[in-house]
Design a protein around this motif. Structure first.
Motif, PDB file in Angstrom:
ATOM      1  N   VAL A   1       0.992  -1.073  -0.039  1.00 38.27           N
ATOM      2  CA  VAL A   1       0.126  -0.014  -0.151  1.00 38.27           C
ATOM      3  C   VAL A   1       0.812   1.264  -0.108  1.00 38.27           C
ATOM      4  CG1 VAL A   1      -0.155   0.052   2.450  1.00 38.27           C
ATOM      5  CG2 VAL A   1      -1.972   1.275   1.130  1.00 38.27           C
ATOM      6  N   GLY A   2       0.407   2.273  -0.683  1.00 34.49           N
ATOM      7  CA  GLY A   2       1.320   3.352  -0.791  1.00 34.49           C
ATOM      8  C   GLY A   2       0.855   4.332  -1.979  1.00 34.49           C
ATOM      9  N   GLY A   3       1.764   4.988  -2.072  1.00 32.15           N
ATOM     10  CA  GLY A   3       1.707   6.024  -3.560  1.00 32.15           C
ATOM     11  C   GLY A   3       2.695   6.792  -3.616  1.00 32.15           C
ATOM     12  N   TYR A   4       2.730   8.109  -4.690  1.00 31.77           N
ATOM     13  CA  TYR A   4       3.683   8.900  -4.692  1.00 31.77           C
ATOM     14  C   TYR A   4       3.076  10.150  -5.357  1.00 31.77           C
ATOM     15  CZ  TYR A   4       4.619   9.062 -10.023  1.00 31.77           C
ATOM     16  OH  TYR A   4       4.407   9.402 -11.133  1.00 31.77           O
ATOM     17  N   SER A   5       3.600  11.351  -5.147  1.00 33.93           N
ATOM     18  CA  SER A   5       3.207  12.589  -5.776  1.00 33.93           C
ATOM     19  C   SER A   5       4.545  13.271  -6.406  1.00 33.93           C
ATOM     20  CB  SER A   5       2.636  13.552  -4.473  1.00 33.93           C
ATOM     21  OG  SER A   5       2.173  14.610  -5.220  1.00 33.93           O
ATOM     22  N   ALA A   6       4.388  13.553  -7.654  1.00 39.87           N
ATOM     23  CA  ALA A   6       5.374  14.201  -8.233  1.00 39.87           C
ATOM     24  C   ALA A   6       5.120  15.371  -9.192  1.00 39.87           C
ATOM     25  CB  ALA A   6       6.203  13.148  -8.872  1.00 39.87           C
ATOM     26  N   LYS A   7       6.092  16.190  -9.620  1.00 35.16           N
ATOM     27  CA  LYS A   7       5.944  17.098 -10.819  1.00 35.16           C
ATOM     28  C   LYS A   7       6.768  16.937 -11.944  1.00 35.16           C
ATOM     29  CE  LYS A   7       7.458  21.328 -10.543  1.00 35.16           C
ATOM     30  NZ  LYS A   7       7.490  22.544  -9.857  1.00 35.16           N
ATOM     31  N   LEU A   8       6.156  16.643 -13.025  1.00 34.23           N
ATOM     32  CA  LEU A   8       7.104  16.512 -14.162  1.00 34.23           C
ATOM     33  C   LEU A   8       7.225  17.700 -15.067  1.00 34.23           C
ATOM     34  CD1 LEU A   8       5.529  13.597 -13.362  1.00 34.23           C
ATOM     35  CD2 LEU A   8       6.795  12.677 -15.561  1.00 34.23           C
ATOM     36  N   ASN A   9       8.286  18.364 -15.419  1.00 35.81           N
ATOM     37  CA  ASN A   9       8.440  19.309 -16.019  1.00 35.81           C
ATOM     38  C   ASN A   9       9.294  19.270 -17.382  1.00 35.81           C
ATOM     39  OD1 ASN A   9       9.366  22.910 -15.175  1.00 35.81           O
ATOM     40  ND2 ASN A   9       8.109  21.925 -17.209  1.00 35.81           N
ATOM     41  N   PRO A  10       9.071  18.667 -18.355  1.00 32.76           N
ATOM     42  CA  PRO A  10       9.826  18.232 -19.628  1.00 32.76           C
ATOM     43  C   PRO A  10       9.813  19.677 -20.545  1.00 32.76           C
ATOM     44  CG  PRO A  10       7.900  17.165 -19.789  1.00 32.76           C
ATOM     45  CD  PRO A  10       7.645  17.830 -18.447  1.00 32.76           C
ATOM     46  N   PHE A  11      10.804  19.891 -21.236  1.00 32.13           N
ATOM     47  CA  PHE A  11      10.894  20.787 -22.190  1.00 32.13           C
ATOM     48  C   PHE A  11      11.217  20.302 -23.432  1.00 32.13           C
ATOM     49  CE2 PHE A  11      11.751  23.041 -18.270  1.00 32.13           C
ATOM     50  CZ  PHE A  11      11.128  24.518 -18.464  1.00 32.13           C
ATOM     51  N   TYR A  12      10.515  20.948 -24.422  1.00 32.59           N
ATOM     52  CA  TYR A  12      10.631  20.182 -25.920  1.00 32.59           C
ATOM     53  C   TYR A  12      10.993  21.400 -26.920  1.00 32.59           C
ATOM     54  CZ  TYR A  12       7.620  16.511 -24.229  1.00 32.59           C
ATOM     55  OH  TYR A  12       6.950  15.487 -23.491  1.00 32.59           O
ATOM     56  N   VAL A  13      11.828  21.255 -27.979  1.00 38.76           N
ATOM     57  CA  VAL A  13      11.840  21.829 -29.017  1.00 38.76           C
ATOM     58  C   VAL A  13      10.541  21.750 -29.860  1.00 38.76           C
ATOM     59  CG1 VAL A  13      13.021  22.381 -31.229  1.00 38.76           C
ATOM     60  CG2 VAL A  13      14.154  22.089 -29.081  1.00 38.76           C
ATOM     61  N   GLN A  14       9.642  22.496 -30.127  1.00 33.27           N
ATOM     62  CA  GLN A  14       8.504  22.234 -30.787  1.00 33.27           C
ATOM     63  C   GLN A  14       8.290  23.121 -32.122  1.00 33.27           C
ATOM     64  OE1 GLN A  14       4.846  21.424 -28.267  1.00 33.27           O
ATOM     65  NE2 GLN A  14       3.572  23.038 -29.650  1.00 33.27           N
ATOM     66  N   VAL A  15       7.613  22.196 -33.224  1.00 28.22           N
ATOM     67  CA  VAL A  15       7.586  22.972 -34.606  1.00 28.22           C
ATOM     68  C   VAL A  15       6.181  22.990 -34.774  1.00 28.22           C
ATOM     69  CG1 VAL A  15       8.287  22.827 -36.795  1.00 28.22           C
ATOM     70  CG2 VAL A  15       9.950  22.315 -35.421  1.00 28.22           C
ATOM     71  N   PRO A  16       5.458  23.869 -34.669  1.00 26.64           N
ATOM     72  CA  PRO A  16       4.036  23.815 -35.034  1.00 26.64           C
ATOM     73  C   PRO A  16       3.739  24.540 -36.560  1.00 26.64           C
ATOM     74  CG  PRO A  16       4.438  25.860 -33.687  1.00 26.64           C
ATOM     75  CD  PRO A  16       5.484  25.146 -33.663  1.00 26.64           C
ATOM     76  N   VAL A  17       2.554  23.780 -37.207  1.00 29.43           N
ATOM     77  CA  VAL A  17       2.621  24.717 -38.532  1.00 29.43           C
ATOM     78  C   VAL A  17       0.811  24.757 -38.489  1.00 29.43           C
ATOM     79  CG1 VAL A  17       2.626  24.396 -41.071  1.00 29.43           C
ATOM     80  CG2 VAL A  17       4.589  23.346 -39.580  1.00 29.43           C
TER      81      VAL A  17
END
Length: 226
Positions: A92-108
């Motif tokens: 029994v248990g769990g976790y709490s986290a913040k994920l902060n990825p950075f991307y090079v993004q190309v929109p059109v």
């Protein structure tokens, strides 16, 4: 993913050929990012939340009448908060986290422009492709053996760089693609005020992890067209 990048490149190239005018611009935004997670484990309960990040980059506006194509390249923050709680026969248990990825993004995106007093309104949509370049995960996890009073719960703090890939031990896939929707206002002096919503279509969760993850981002931008 290669087909997505090729489609974006061909779209931008074709637009240059037919454009009546070409303008360049820069833009920065505040991003409210979240992860849409779907778990396959029946013993797992979870909740998600948003984080505040940013994006900054440049674009070209390829105009043909009231229409334009606006390919760009941005350094964009995504991710979100997630909490998990598991209750099984042996743990029994769990976790709490913040994920902060950075991307090079190309929109059109393809935009439609509506002339108004002091400028123009624009709105549109289009595909985007993105490649992760960096990121952090922070939080903590706590687990205990259920039914064993002699087993103390153990808490582990999480503070490290995200690992991108698609093998055991990785956190997220490095590639992301989806659709971007945007609307805004351009003043006659070239200043832009806009909002966008990026809807991730690709599953960025690592294969075999028992979860499907998609990036969702709401952004509010200020920029200028030269």
């Amino acid at each position: 993913m290669k087909k997505v990048f090729l489609l974006l490149l061909l779209s931008a190239t074709a637009s240059v050929s037919f454009a009546q005018s070409i303008s360049l611009g820069i833009k920065g935004s505040v991003n409210l990012a979240s992860l849409n997670n779907k778990y396959s484990y029946t013993t797992l309960r979870s909740s998600m939340g948003s984080i505040t990040s940013f994006a900054i980059g440049a674009f070209a506006d390829l105009r043909l009448g009231n229409w334009s194509v606006q390919p760009g390249a941005y350094f964009a923050g995504k991710g979100g908060k997630e909490s998990q709680f598991i209750s099984a026969t042996d743990i029994v248990g769990g976790y709490s986290a913040k994920l902060n990825p950075f991307y090079v993004q190309v929109p059109v995106p393809v935009l439609y422009h509506i002339p108004v007093v002091a400028g123009e309104i624009f709105l549109g949509a289009g595909p985007y492709a993105a490649f992760a370049v960096s990121g952090k995960i922070t939080g903590s996890s706590t687990y205990a053996q259920e039914g064993d009073p002699g087993f103390e719960s153990q808490t582990t703090n999480i503070d490290r760089n995200l690992k991108f890939g698609n093998t055991e031990g990785d956190d997220l896939k490095s590639r992301d693609y989806g659709a971007t929707f945007l609307a805004g206002f351009k003043l006659t002096n070239g200043i832009l005020l806009s909002a966008n919503y990026d809807l991730g279509i690709s599953d960025i969760a690592v294969n075999g992890s028992g979860v499907k993850r998609h990036n969702h981002v709401l952004g509010f931008s200020v920029g200028i067209v030269f």
